[in-house]
Write an enzyme that holds these catalytic residues in place. Sequence first.
Site, mmCIF file in Angstrom:
data_model
loop_
_atom_site.group_PDB
_atom_site.id
_atom_site.type_symbol
_atom_site.label_atom_id
_atom_site.label_comp_id
_atom_site.label_asym_id
_atom_site.label_seq_id
_atom_site.Cartn_x
_atom_site.Cartn_y
_atom_site.Cartn_z
ATOM 1 N N PRO A 17 3.906 2.903 -6.367
ATOM 2 C CA PRO A 17 4.364 1.345 -7.499
ATOM 3 C C PRO A 17 3.048 0.686 -6.600
ATOM 4 O O PRO A 17 3.055 1.293 -4.983
ATOM 5 C CB PRO A 17 5.733 1.328 -7.134
ATOM 6 C CG PRO A 17 5.901 2.253 -5.780
ATOM 7 C CD PRO A 17 5.222 3.134 -5.949
ATOM 8 N N MET A 18 1.914 -0.240 -7.528
ATOM 9 C CA MET A 18 1.076 -0.423 -7.019
ATOM 10 C C MET A 18 1.566 -2.420 -7.398
ATOM 11 O O MET A 18 0.929 -2.411 -8.426
ATOM 12 C CB MET A 18 -0.013 -0.632 -6.447
ATOM 13 C CG MET A 18 -0.573 1.238 -5.957
ATOM 14 S SD MET A 18 -1.523 1.020 -5.304
ATOM 15 C CE MET A 18 -2.265 2.283 -6.760
ATOM 16 N N GLN A 71 10.773 -0.295 -10.410
ATOM 17 C CA GLN A 71 11.429 -0.693 -9.118
ATOM 18 C C GLN A 71 12.141 -1.771 -9.272
ATOM 19 O O GLN A 71 11.142 -3.271 -9.514
ATOM 20 C CB GLN A 71 9.455 -0.527 -8.498
ATOM 21 C CG GLN A 71 10.454 -1.260 -6.797
ATOM 22 C CD GLN A 71 9.159 -0.473 -6.091
ATOM 23 O OE1 GLN A 71 8.502 -1.051 -5.835
ATOM 24 N NE2 GLN A 71 8.551 0.572 -5.230
ATOM 25 N N CYS A 101 8.634 -2.694 1.170
ATOM 26 C CA CYS A 101 7.255 -4.072 0.697
ATOM 27 C C CYS A 101 6.708 -4.661 2.666
ATOM 28 O O CYS A 101 8.128 -4.989 2.850
ATOM 29 C CB CYS A 101 7.459 -4.888 0.267
ATOM 30 S SG CYS A 101 6.105 -6.140 -0.691
HETATM 31 C C1 FMN Z 1 -1.572 -3.121 -3.510
HETATM 32 C C2 FMN Z 1 -0.875 -2.566 -3.650
HETATM 33 C C3 FMN Z 1 0.487 -3.097 -3.736
HETATM 34 C C4 FMN Z 1 1.907 -2.492 -3.272
HETATM 35 N N1 FMN Z 1 2.995 -3.009 -4.193
HETATM 36 C C5 FMN Z 1 3.559 -1.878 -3.930
HETATM 37 C C6 FMN Z 1 5.425 -2.670 -4.613
HETATM 38 O O1 FMN Z 1 5.027 -3.401 -5.529
HETATM 39 N N2 FMN Z 1 5.586 -1.422 -4.957
HETATM 40 C C7 FMN Z 1 6.377 -0.468 -3.340
HETATM 41 O O2 FMN Z 1 7.031 0.167 -2.978
HETATM 42 N N3 FMN Z 1 4.806 -0.108 -3.123
HETATM 43 C C8 FMN Z 1 4.241 -0.947 -2.838
HETATM 44 N N4 FMN Z 1 3.222 -0.507 -2.544
HETATM 45 C C9 FMN Z 1 2.293 0.345 -1.529
HETATM 46 C C10 FMN Z 1 2.730 1.934 -2.288
HETATM 47 O O3 FMN Z 1 3.271 1.897 -3.246
HETATM 48 C C11 FMN Z 1 2.342 2.824 -0.816
HETATM 49 O O4 FMN Z 1 3.362 2.958 -0.420
HETATM 50 C C12 FMN Z 1 0.763 2.765 0.599
HETATM 51 O O5 FMN Z 1 -0.211 2.655 -0.655
HETATM 52 C C13 FMN Z 1 0.691 4.150 1.274
HETATM 53 O O6 FMN Z 1 0.361 4.650 0.097
HETATM 54 P P1 FMN Z 1 -1.418 5.525 0.069
HETATM 55 O O7 FMN Z 1 -2.007 5.358 1.135
HETATM 56 O O8 FMN Z 1 -1.397 6.649 -0.842
HETATM 57 O O9 FMN Z 1 -1.843 3.640 -0.369
HETATM 58 C C14 FMN Z 1 1.515 -1.278 -2.219
HETATM 59 C C15 FMN Z 1 0.427 -1.129 -1.927
HETATM 60 C C16 FMN Z 1 -0.741 -1.831 -2.637
HETATM 61 C C17 FMN Z 1 -1.860 -1.150 -1.455
#
Ligand code: FMN
Length: 335
Positions: A17-18, A71, A101
């Site tokens: 989720p992002m 989520q 978060c």
């Molecule tokens: C721009 C952005 C927005 C994110 N929004 C959420 C979110 O809404 N909910 C969540 O559980 N994690 C959120 N995350 C965290 C990501 O889901 C993930 O845990 C984190 O980026 C680490 O994984 P990666 O190294 O593959 O990027 C967000 C991360 C980024 C970079």
Amino acid sequence: MIKIGNVEIKKTACLAPMASVADRAYRLMCKKYGCAYCVSEMVSAKGICYSDKKTAELCTITDDERPMAIQLFGSEPDFMAEAVEIVLKYNPDIIDINMGCPVPKVVNIGAGSSLMKDIDLAGRITESAVKSAGNVPVTVKIRSGWSTDSINAVEIAKTIESAGASAIAVHGRTRDQFYSGYADWNVIKSVKDAVNIPVIGNGDVTDADSCVNMYNTTGCDLVMIGRGSYGNPFIFKEIECRLNNKLYIPPTVEEKMRVMLEHIRMIIELSPKSEELAVHEARKHSAWYMNGYYGSAKFRAECYQLKSYSEAEFLAERFIKLQNDRLHNNHQKNS
Ligand SMILES: Cc1cc2nc3c(=O)[nH]c(=O)nc-3n(C[C@H](O)[C@H](O)[C@H](O)COP(=O)(O)O)c2cc1C
């Protein structure tokens, strides 16, 4: 295949989720290239209960995105239960609770990764969501802990499992790290060793090699990818090919630009806003598709000036020409 509750998911890689990044257009692009499962941007449980206007936009699921989770974030068990009841109308395959978060706006209301500091409350929130969700599985996404001196993912994972969660996603960073440094995959392994429900490993997977590495190092049931999919929905195909011993052919610059334009068109089509405002949202995505190429800094800066689809088309043409000219020049030099 793995199973989360009654939901079957391909054991390849899923999309993290992002918020403000992985919207419907983004998820659809990733699904098209083989993403196994995706999660909505986070939605406020309390906001939904007070009928926040953005709810429908954030919670609507199209069939092509399935299997998909909605989520929720929140800090009060009662609001969480009510919010779950409301989002069930959108027919999610899974409901996920955000306990990772790190942003102050979320942490300051006791939600997101703040729950890593209150295991009892994390358990009660999970329990009330599970009760309210009926047959729909509830999962929880956590971090490794609040800070390096309070790594408690294992303890919280056990509590969440006892509260009835059907899977746990672990991002191997602490809240204090935000998104810097490295994710600690050992924590993901420790959680996997401690619980019986599926564990989704997350943090720093950027290609097929790191995905295989994550599976081997942690024993996790599914790998989750966030930033590694920026401008790169192809990562899911790459991983699927690797895990099935199939040859993967990376996209040419022409294909990348074609997919970039398709992504921009989808953002425009799905947006209720004007083309100019939709393209404004597409700017960062277009810049990401150009990452890593010769001379891309200048082009990425131009992406942030885009106002229309036709400008994006023109930019893509020039970008392709630059790459092909360079290839041609290098070829001449070497022959
Ligand atoms: C721009 C952005 C927005 C994110 N929004 C959420 C979110 O809404 N909910 C969540 O559980 N994690 C959120 N995350 C965290 C990501 O889901 C993930 O845990 C984190 O980026 C680490 O994984 P990666 O190294 O593959 O990027 C967000 C991360 C980024 C970079």
